[in-house]
Scaffold this motif. Structure first.
Motif, mmCIF file in Angstrom:
data_model
loop_
_atom_site.group_PDB
_atom_site.id
_atom_site.type_symbol
_atom_site.label_atom_id
_atom_site.label_comp_id
_atom_site.label_asym_id
_atom_site.label_seq_id
_atom_site.Cartn_x
_atom_site.Cartn_y
_atom_site.Cartn_z
ATOM 1 N N UNK A 101 0.841 -1.188 0.000
ATOM 2 C CA UNK A 101 0.000 0.000 0.000
ATOM 3 C C UNK A 101 0.881 1.244 0.000
ATOM 4 N N UNK A 102 0.363 2.366 -0.525
ATOM 5 C CA UNK A 102 1.128 3.624 -0.458
ATOM 6 C C UNK A 102 1.417 4.000 0.993
ATOM 7 N N UNK A 103 2.442 4.751 1.208
ATOM 8 C CA UNK A 103 2.822 5.150 2.564
ATOM 9 C C UNK A 103 1.677 5.915 3.232
ATOM 10 N N UNK A 104 1.371 5.532 4.450
ATOM 11 C CA UNK A 104 0.291 6.175 5.194
ATOM 12 C C UNK A 104 -1.064 5.529 5.002
ATOM 13 N N UNK A 105 -1.185 4.620 4.027
ATOM 14 C CA UNK A 105 -2.465 3.936 3.787
ATOM 15 C C UNK A 105 -2.648 2.817 4.806
ATOM 16 N N UNK A 106 -3.873 2.447 5.113
ATOM 17 C CA UNK A 106 -4.108 1.366 6.084
ATOM 18 C C UNK A 106 -3.600 0.028 5.558
ATOM 19 N N UNK A 107 -3.285 -0.874 6.484
ATOM 20 C CA UNK A 107 -2.813 -2.199 6.107
ATOM 21 C C UNK A 107 -3.900 -2.946 5.347
ATOM 22 N N UNK A 108 -3.493 -3.782 4.401
ATOM 23 C CA UNK A 108 -4.447 -4.566 3.606
ATOM 24 C C UNK A 108 -3.880 -5.949 3.397
ATOM 25 N N UNK A 109 -4.769 -6.922 3.222
ATOM 26 C CA UNK A 109 -4.355 -8.301 2.997
ATOM 27 C C UNK A 109 -5.207 -8.906 1.892
ATOM 28 N N UNK A 110 -4.618 -9.843 1.150
ATOM 29 C CA UNK A 110 -5.322 -10.523 0.074
ATOM 30 C C UNK A 110 -5.600 -11.958 0.501
#
Length: 269
Positions: A6-15
């Motif tokens: 993710x872009x810097x500062x964006x919330x964590x994401x998972x696939x």
């Protein structure tokens, strides 16, 4: 699952590495949207109450696929609209009671005099009498009867309350099953669970005329005919109104349901 860059500062994401159960049939599915906290009838945002479009007394006895992880039939209403909806529900409930020969109140209840209460009430009346004509021994006997009933020495206030109490008890014969359980059992035996659920949904639409339901709320939601229609769409076989075979159910519009122009049951209820 695996992390997604993710872009810097964006919330964590998972696939996810697997297909989740209950995956929506298409991107417009009812469950893929944010829902407003407002009454779906009058749009009030205060004192909201959850409304079970299919009342709990029936829903809890339905097959698992009609109630497991499904919030479609739980909507928000203000207190006033909730009361109005319950009145409309009682009308349909009485109709179901007649159609399936299952009275709403299955218990045969009646009032039976309680001899113990009758004796205690009479004793309290006698002790509160102002003429003091009762012999001391008899007063002690009456007082003891009240002590055994209350488990303590009675006060004057106790005697006054006992003098006014009802001496009848409610008695019900047997322990019959619930009305909702018996109705659903017959509906399942007839193979008309879909029709039963859709009937309650249409009852809500016709009686309350909600103008603020979430997008995609539909009386045919996850019924056999709705699933068949969505499957056909996903395969690129669009169903046109004019091509539908005689007797086949089609998806009604909200306007048709409100105007009473659409019969969505197969062979009646």
């Amino acid at each position: 699952a695996e992390p997604v860059e993710q872009p810097e500062g964006a919330p964590l994401a998972a696939r996810l590495l697997f297909q989740p159960s209950g995956k929506p049939l298409d991107s417009s599915d009812f469950y893929c949207q944010d829902k407003s906290n407002e009454c779906c009838c009058c749009s009030k945002t205060e004192s909201l109450v959850r409304k079970n479009v299919v009342p709990k007394e029936y829903r809890k006895h339905l097959p698992l696929e009609y109630k497991n992880r499904q919030s479609h039939d739980v909507v928000l209403l203000c207190v006033q609209c909730h009361c109005s909806s319950n009145i409309a529900d009682s009308t349909l409930r009485e109709q179901l009671a007649v159609e399936h020969d299952v009275p709403v109140n299955l218990k045969n209840c009646f009032m039976v005099p309680n001899k113990t209460k009758m004796g205690v009430k009479a004793a309290a009346k006698a002790l509160l009498a102002t003429n003091n004509s009762i012999p001391p021994d008899r007063q002690t006997e009456l007082n003891q009867k009240i002590i055994e009933y209350l488990g303590r020495e009675p006060s004057k206030k106790d005697l006054q309350e006992l003098r006014r109490m009802s001496v009848n008890d409610k008695k019900c014969e047997g322990d019959p099953p619930e009305h909702g359980s018996e109705v659903v059992k017959k509906v399942v035996q007839q193979g008309k669970v879909d029709e039963f659920v859709v009937r309650w949904r249409n009852n809500f639409l016709a009686s309350m005329r909600p103008q603020h339901l979430p997008t995609g709320w539909n009386p045919l939601h996850r019924t056999r005919d709705r699933v068949n229609m969505e499957s056909a769409k996903s395969e690129g076989n669009k169903i046109e109104e004019g091509e539908m075979e005689e007797g086949e159910m089609r998806e009604p519009s909200l306007g048709e349901v409100e105007m009473g122009e659409c019969n969505i049951t197969e062979g009646g209820d």
